[in-house]
Design a protein around this motif. Structure first.
Motif, PDB file in Angstrom:
ATOM      1  N   GLY A   9       0.772  -1.218   0.000  1.00  0.00           N
ATOM      2  CA  GLY A   9       0.000   0.000   0.000  1.00  0.00           C
ATOM      3  C   GLY A   9       0.811   1.279   0.000  1.00  0.00           C
ATOM      4  N   ARG A  10       2.138   1.185  -0.021  1.00  0.00           N
ATOM      5  CA  ARG A  10       2.937   2.404  -0.062  1.00  0.00           C
ATOM      6  C   ARG A  10       2.665   3.126  -1.372  1.00  0.00           C
ATOM      7  NH1 ARG A  10       4.951   4.578   3.346  1.00  0.00           N
ATOM      8  NH2 ARG A  10       5.359   6.201   1.853  1.00  0.00           N
ATOM      9  N   THR A  11       2.583   4.433  -1.315  1.00  0.00           N
ATOM     10  CA  THR A  11       2.276   5.185  -2.529  1.00  0.00           C
ATOM     11  C   THR A  11       3.342   6.211  -2.878  1.00  0.00           C
ATOM     12  OG1 THR A  11       0.970   6.744  -1.212  1.00  0.00           O
ATOM     13  CG2 THR A  11      -0.207   4.916  -2.257  1.00  0.00           C
ATOM     14  N   LYS A  12       4.298   6.468  -1.991  1.00  0.00           N
ATOM     15  CA  LYS A  12       5.345   7.449  -2.252  1.00  0.00           C
ATOM     16  C   LYS A  12       6.706   6.824  -1.967  1.00  0.00           C
ATOM     17  CE  LYS A  12       2.720  11.066  -3.178  1.00  0.00           C
ATOM     18  NZ  LYS A  12       2.751  11.783  -4.462  1.00  0.00           N
ATOM     19  N   SER A 106      10.503   2.434   1.732  1.00  0.00           N
ATOM     20  CA  SER A 106      10.019   3.537   0.894  1.00  0.00           C
ATOM     21  C   SER A 106      11.133   4.213   0.116  1.00  0.00           C
ATOM     22  CB  SER A 106       9.318   4.587   1.765  1.00  0.00           C
ATOM     23  OG  SER A 106      10.269   5.289   2.570  1.00  0.00           O
ATOM     24  N   ALA A 158       7.148   0.402  -7.463  1.00  0.00           N
ATOM     25  CA  ALA A 158       6.628   1.770  -7.524  1.00  0.00           C
ATOM     26  C   ALA A 158       6.452   2.217  -8.966  1.00  0.00           C
ATOM     27  CB  ALA A 158       7.585   2.724  -6.809  1.00  0.00           C
ATOM     28  N   SER A 162       5.205   8.130  -8.829  1.00  0.00           N
ATOM     29  CA  SER A 162       5.135   8.137  -7.362  1.00  0.00           C
ATOM     30  C   SER A 162       6.507   8.318  -6.725  1.00  0.00           C
ATOM     31  CB  SER A 162       4.506   6.835  -6.862  1.00  0.00           C
ATOM     32  OG  SER A 162       5.381   5.736  -7.066  1.00  0.00           O
ATOM     33  N   PRO A 216       0.298   9.984   0.491  1.00  0.00           N
ATOM     34  CA  PRO A 216      -0.003  10.217  -0.928  1.00  0.00           C
ATOM     35  C   PRO A 216      -0.375  11.633  -1.277  1.00  0.00           C
ATOM     36  CG  PRO A 216      -1.910   9.262   0.158  1.00  0.00           C
ATOM     37  CD  PRO A 216      -0.799   9.314   1.195  1.00  0.00           C
TER      38      PRO A 216
END
Length: 222
Positions: A9-12, A106, A158, A162, A216
């Motif tokens: 679910g990481r978005t950045k 990340s 990714a 992003s 995000p």
């Protein structure tokens, strides 16, 4: 210390250059190239000025065209490895706080150097090591090609849009931009052409990078 894999679910994501961005290696690079130049009877300052603008094989072609480039490269690698073992290194102010403050999984390192040297320098300076390092051996095309940054994004799972690239050099900035990523410049009095934001120092950029990576929302290019 090695960071954990990316969390679902990481978005950045943040992709860092190493030398000149996180590690202050300019004096080390100058010393290595100076010693290399002496071995071949060349002017150290002239060689270093060429080396700043070109990759090693291109440097050899310009300053030592009469020498075997493979032997030149082997000599350079020997000096660089010795420098990792015995040279004095320092992380830029803010680097430790920044890397420790980023969410695990990340971020990644994207370097034109080699992974074993990066790990040696990070060990010497106490910086944490991420799970993803894209080095010179990992890609056929180095910066300014977009390939290194695209590979890092792929390994993190990714999308390019992003990703935030942190760079200090024109070739790295072009690499990140051509990969379709947001690019911020650090550690320079003058902004590198093309960057979306510029900070005189890494320390200045730390809160902004952490804010980008925390979720995000927000406009990375603002």
């Amino acid at each position: 210390m090695t960071s954990e894999p990316a969390r679902p679910g990481r978005t950045k994501y943040v992709l860092f250059d190493v030398d000149g961005t996180l590690i202050d290696a300019m004096s080390n690079q100058r010393r290595v190239w100076g010693t290399w130049a002496q071995r071949y009877g060349l002017d150290a300052d002239e060689v270093y000025q060429v080396a700043l603008r070109t990759r090693p094989m291109e440097t050899f072609a310009q300053v030592a065209a009469d020498q075997d480039p493979r032997e030149c490269l082997a000599a350079l690698h020997e000096l660089e490895d010795e420098d990792v073992r015995s040279g004095v290194y320092a992380a830029f102010d803010g680097a430790l706080d920044l890397l420790q403050g980023l969410p695990r999984g990340s971020w990644a390192l994207v370097t034109s150097n080699y992974e074993h040297r990066v790990r040696g320098r990070f060990l010497r300076t106490g910086l944490p090591v991420p799970s993803v390092i894209v080095d010179a051996a990992a890609v056929e095309e180095g910066k300014p090609s977009p390939v290194p940054y695209l590979q890092a994004a792929a390994r993190l799972g990714a999308s390019p849009e992003s990703c935030l690239v942190i760079e200090d050099a024109p070739s790295g900035v072009r690499s990140g931009l051509s990969a379709g990523m947001t690019v911020w410049g650090v550690n320079g009095a003058v902004a590198v052409e093309g960057v979306h934001r510029h900070f005189d120092s890494l320390r200045q950029a730390v809160p902004h990078i952490l804010a980008f990576a925390s979720g995000p929302h927000g406009n990375a290019a603002a």
